[in-house]
Design a protein around this motif. Structure first.
Motif, PDB file in Angstrom:
ATOM      1  N   LEU A 116       0.710  -1.190   0.144  1.00 16.89           N
ATOM      2  CA  LEU A 116      -0.052   0.080   0.069  1.00 16.89           C
ATOM      3  C   LEU A 116       0.883   1.168  -0.098  1.00 16.89           C
ATOM      4  N   LEU A 117       2.067   1.219   0.646  1.00 22.08           N
ATOM      5  CA  LEU A 117       2.553   2.499   0.776  1.00 22.08           C
ATOM      6  C   LEU A 117       3.604   2.950  -0.655  1.00 22.08           C
ATOM      7  N   LYS A 118       3.634   4.117  -0.721  1.00 21.00           N
ATOM      8  CA  LYS A 118       4.425   4.768  -1.581  1.00 21.00           C
ATOM      9  C   LYS A 118       6.085   4.622  -1.062  1.00 21.00           C
ATOM     10  N   PRO A 119       6.929   4.601  -1.823  1.00 21.22           N
ATOM     11  CA  PRO A 119       8.192   4.533  -1.573  1.00 21.22           C
ATOM     12  C   PRO A 119       8.632   5.864  -0.554  1.00 21.22           C
ATOM     13  N   GLY A 120       8.958   5.672   0.473  1.00 25.55           N
ATOM     14  CA  GLY A 120       9.114   6.679   1.374  1.00 25.55           C
ATOM     15  C   GLY A 120       8.217   7.001   2.341  1.00 25.55           C
ATOM     16  N   GLY A 121       7.040   6.280   2.029  1.00 21.38           N
ATOM     17  CA  GLY A 121       5.956   6.422   2.979  1.00 21.38           C
ATOM     18  C   GLY A 121       5.902   5.582   4.340  1.00 21.38           C
ATOM     19  N   GLU A 122       5.428   6.023   5.434  1.00 22.28           N
ATOM     20  CA  GLU A 122       5.744   5.532   6.784  1.00 22.28           C
ATOM     21  C   GLU A 122       4.684   4.914   7.476  1.00 22.28           C
ATOM     22  N   VAL A 123       4.885   4.091   8.487  1.00 24.30           N
ATOM     23  CA  VAL A 123       4.344   3.552   9.424  1.00 24.30           C
ATOM     24  C   VAL A 123       4.255   4.118  10.670  1.00 24.30           C
ATOM     25  N   PHE A 124       3.223   4.352  11.544  1.00 21.99           N
ATOM     26  CA  PHE A 124       3.186   4.960  12.840  1.00 21.99           C
ATOM     27  C   PHE A 124       2.551   3.915  13.674  1.00 21.99           C
ATOM     28  N   PHE A 125       3.218   3.326  14.702  1.00 22.06           N
ATOM     29  CA  PHE A 125       2.894   2.040  15.502  1.00 22.06           C
ATOM     30  C   PHE A 125       2.781   2.315  16.723  1.00 22.06           C
ATOM     31  N   LYS A 181      -5.206   3.473  46.469  1.00 30.10           N
ATOM     32  CA  LYS A 181      -3.846   3.219  47.050  1.00 30.10           C
ATOM     33  C   LYS A 181      -3.389   1.985  45.932  1.00 30.10           C
ATOM     34  N   LEU A 182      -3.458   2.082  44.791  1.00 32.04           N
ATOM     35  CA  LEU A 182      -3.080   1.358  43.797  1.00 32.04           C
ATOM     36  C   LEU A 182      -1.912   1.793  42.897  1.00 32.04           C
ATOM     37  N   LYS A 183      -1.182   0.949  42.551  1.00 26.47           N
ATOM     38  CA  LYS A 183      -0.086   1.229  41.694  1.00 26.47           C
ATOM     39  C   LYS A 183      -0.038   0.407  40.440  1.00 26.47           C
ATOM     40  N   MET A 184       0.060   0.561  39.163  1.00 29.53           N
ATOM     41  CA  MET A 184      -0.119  -0.260  37.917  1.00 29.53           C
ATOM     42  C   MET A 184       0.828  -0.031  37.085  1.00 29.53           C
ATOM     43  N   PHE A 185       1.802  -0.956  36.766  1.00 31.42           N
ATOM     44  CA  PHE A 185       2.645  -1.002  35.515  1.00 31.42           C
ATOM     45  C   PHE A 185       2.362  -1.287  34.178  1.00 31.42           C
ATOM     46  N   ARG A 186       2.293  -0.236  33.502  1.00 31.48           N
ATOM     47  CA  ARG A 186       2.003  -0.231  32.098  1.00 31.48           C
ATOM     48  C   ARG A 186       3.127  -0.337  31.273  1.00 31.48           C
ATOM     49  N   CYS A 187       3.205  -0.773  30.251  1.00 26.36           N
ATOM     50  CA  CYS A 187       4.048  -0.991  29.102  1.00 26.36           C
ATOM     51  C   CYS A 187       3.513  -0.858  27.854  1.00 26.36           C
ATOM     52  N   TRP A 188       3.897   0.082  26.779  1.00 25.42           N
ATOM     53  CA  TRP A 188       3.633   0.319  25.520  1.00 25.42           C
ATOM     54  C   TRP A 188       4.874   0.386  24.579  1.00 25.42           C
ATOM     55  N   LEU A 189       4.560  -0.152  23.714  1.00 29.22           N
ATOM     56  CA  LEU A 189       5.700   0.137  22.529  1.00 29.22           C
ATOM     57  C   LEU A 189       5.260   1.146  21.295  1.00 29.22           C
ATOM     58  N   GLN A 190       5.980   1.982  21.088  1.00 28.65           N
ATOM     59  CA  GLN A 190       5.798   3.077  19.848  1.00 28.65           C
ATOM     60  C   GLN A 190       6.806   2.945  18.758  1.00 28.65           C
ATOM     61  N   ALA A 191       6.616   2.996  17.524  1.00 31.57           N
ATOM     62  CA  ALA A 191       7.642   2.899  16.663  1.00 31.57           C
ATOM     63  C   ALA A 191       7.243   3.688  15.249  1.00 31.57           C
ATOM     64  N   ARG A 192       8.285   3.871  14.330  1.00 28.96           N
ATOM     65  CA  ARG A 192       8.310   4.300  13.025  1.00 28.96           C
ATOM     66  C   ARG A 192       8.926   3.417  12.066  1.00 28.96           C
ATOM     67  N   PHE A 193       8.148   2.836  10.993  1.00 29.02           N
ATOM     68  CA  PHE A 193       8.988   1.996   9.960  1.00 29.02           C
ATOM     69  C   PHE A 193       8.768   2.871   8.613  1.00 29.02           C
ATOM     70  N   ARG A 194       9.602   2.679   7.900  1.00 27.62           N
ATOM     71  CA  ARG A 194       9.538   3.546   6.536  1.00 27.62           C
ATOM     72  C   ARG A 194       9.870   2.442   5.509  1.00 27.62           C
ATOM     73  N   LYS A 195       9.023   2.696   4.246  1.00 25.65           N
ATOM     74  CA  LYS A 195       9.246   1.942   3.111  1.00 25.65           C
ATOM     75  C   LYS A 195      10.273   2.657   2.264  1.00 25.65           C
ATOM     76  N   PRO A 196      11.679   1.819   2.173  1.00 28.43           N
ATOM     77  CA  PRO A 196      12.937   2.628   1.528  1.00 28.43           C
ATOM     78  C   PRO A 196      12.132   3.363   0.100  1.00 28.43           C
ATOM     79  N   LYS A 197      12.950   4.294  -0.112  1.00 31.70           N
ATOM     80  CA  LYS A 197      12.697   5.115  -1.471  1.00 31.70           C
ATOM     81  C   LYS A 197      13.600   4.271  -2.489  1.00 31.70           C
ATOM     82  N   GLU A 198      12.974   4.443  -3.495  1.00 34.48           N
ATOM     83  CA  GLU A 198      13.380   3.546  -4.766  1.00 34.48           C
ATOM     84  C   GLU A 198      14.637   4.392  -5.332  1.00 34.48           C
TER      85      GLU A 198
END
Length: 420
Positions: free
Chosen positions: A277-286, A403-420
């Motif tokens: 789907l992506l154009k060359p140089g297009g990015e995914v935000f995750f 009186k609660l504590k909650m440990f949360r963990c999320w991943l965040q990323a950027r991926f790019r389709k290389p330009k031709e």
């Protein structure tokens, strides 16, 4: 004596109320999520808490630190994930959330014991087939009940992904933005509300028909600037592209808490479809769930579908991913994909009568060769995205009243389709 007795009764009543404040689903976490009452003994210090808390000695007094602008600055780097560091002597209840909090050894030990219990009571093979065969039906049921009221609008996206500000500028030019797993439109409509680009096109896709109905029922829906369609990101053949989108035409793809809803044997096709789907140089935000998040630790018996893969009580699935795993998936790491394929082939063999138990026979050898050939084709076909950024957002949330504590963990990323 009466005063002492009354005091004891009051303490007992308070303890009972506190105990009742934990939901049934979190009761088994009580010892590692509740904070000792001693934490309130001094307004700006914290005494040693329970076994799963870091021992904070009451050595520092910083009055009104919550009002210090230095602790409330807006982030300039989206992958910085805040600057509220929990240090020795801090009052754990001074803020509702602390950034970059690593779980201590006691909590890690508790996590491992939870995972062991989960593995001991997995989902039955019949139920695995039920939940994996048509996962979209469970999300249909979810959105039929919750409609657009369950999730809040994700206005924070502009902070986490600055590209959204760029594509919504009036001079940005023609841009195509695709949200995969659009749900009820809690991402698409905040973007539309802040958009000043008349040529921006937002495609909101979800494999739940009910979710798409919810998006289309919004009064802001016009079918032109925002278009919602049913689409499975792991679809094959003619279904590999969303309606109305041609290959190589998308500038930005958002994947917010969607990849975790896929089973690991769907990852390869999903990544290939995104690449197409992506154009060359297009990015995914995750952004998605990370390994060890409270949501994973709290699962009890009968929810384990596979390693780090679970089914919720409503039938929807969720996978908790590690940073290194995420990088391997999107970089097209051949060793990773070979191992991933083998692991799920073994898993399928446990569900099928003819599986691989005849591997010594001629028929079994042929099946093995076909499977190995498919493994090789999978590795050769896997796209190799540029992994621009992968961040781990470790956060400790605090509830003062309960009186609660909650440990949360999320991943965040950027991926790019290389330009031709």
């Amino acid at each position: 004596m009466d005063e002492i007795r009354e005091g004891e009764m009051a303490e007992a009543q308070s303890a009972t109320q506190k105990r009742q404040q934990l939901s049934k689903g979190m009761e088994h976490l009580r010892s590692v999520v509740t904070v000792d009452d001693l934490a309130e003994s001094a307004p700006n210090t914290v005494a040693e808490t329970d076994k799963a808390s870091t021992a904070f000695e009451p050595v520092r007094v910083l009055p009104h630190r919550s009002h210090d602008p230095g602790n409330n600055l807006k982030r300039s780097d989206p992958f910085q994930f805040g600057s509220r560091y929990l240090e020795q002597g801090d009052n754990i209840f001074e803020f509702n959330a602390w950034d970059h909090v690593e779980t201590d050894d006691a909590y890690k030990e508790f996590m491992e014991s939870q995972y062991a219990k989960q593995r001991e009571s997995p989902v039955s093979e019949a139920d695995k087939i039920k939940y994996n065969s048509a996962p979209e039906t469970w999300w249909d049921k979810f959105y039929a009940v919750n409609t657009s009221n369950f999730f809040k609008n994700r206005n924070w996206l502009f902070q986490e992904f600055p590209v959204l500000k760029e594509v919504t500028q009036p001079t940005a030019g023609e841009k195509v933005l695709l949200e995969v797993g659009a749900g009820a439109g809690n991402t698409a409509y905040p973007i539309l509300a802040n958009n000043e680009n008349p040529t921006l096109r937002i495609h909101a896709c979800d494999f739940s028909k009910k979710a798409v109905e919810v998006i289309r029922s919004n009064e802001a829906y016009d079918g032109k600037m925002v278009r919602a369609d049913v689409w499975d990101v792991a679809g094959t053949g003619d279904a590999s592209l969303p309606p109305g989108i041609e290959a190589g035409t998308v500038d930005v793809i958002l994947m917010i808490f969607i990849f975790s809803a896929l089973s690991p044997d769907q990852w390869a096709q999903a990544v290939r479809n995104i690449w197409t789907l992506l154009k060359p140089g297009g990015e995914v935000f995750f952004r998605d769930y990370g390994r060890g998040d409270l949501a994973q630790v709290r699962f009890r018996k009968g929810r384990y579908m596979g390693e780090n893969f679970y089914v919720r009580g409503d039938g929807t699935r969720v996978y908790f991913m590690a940073k290194e795993e995420l990088e391997s998936i999107w970089s097209g790491d051949e060793e990773f994909w070979s191992q991933n394929r083998q692991n799920w082939r073994k898993s399928q063999a446990c569900q099928e009568d003819d599986g691989e138990k005849d591997i010594s026979t001629e028929h079994g050898e042929e099946a093995k060769e076909r499977s190995e050939k498919k493994d090789q084709e999978t590795m050769e076909a896997m796209p190799k995205f540029d992994v621009l950024e992968v961040g781990v957002d470790n956060r400790m949330l605090v509830n003062r009243q309960r009186k609660l504590k909650m440990f949360r963990c999320w991943l965040q990323a950027r991926f790019r389709k290389p330009k031709e």
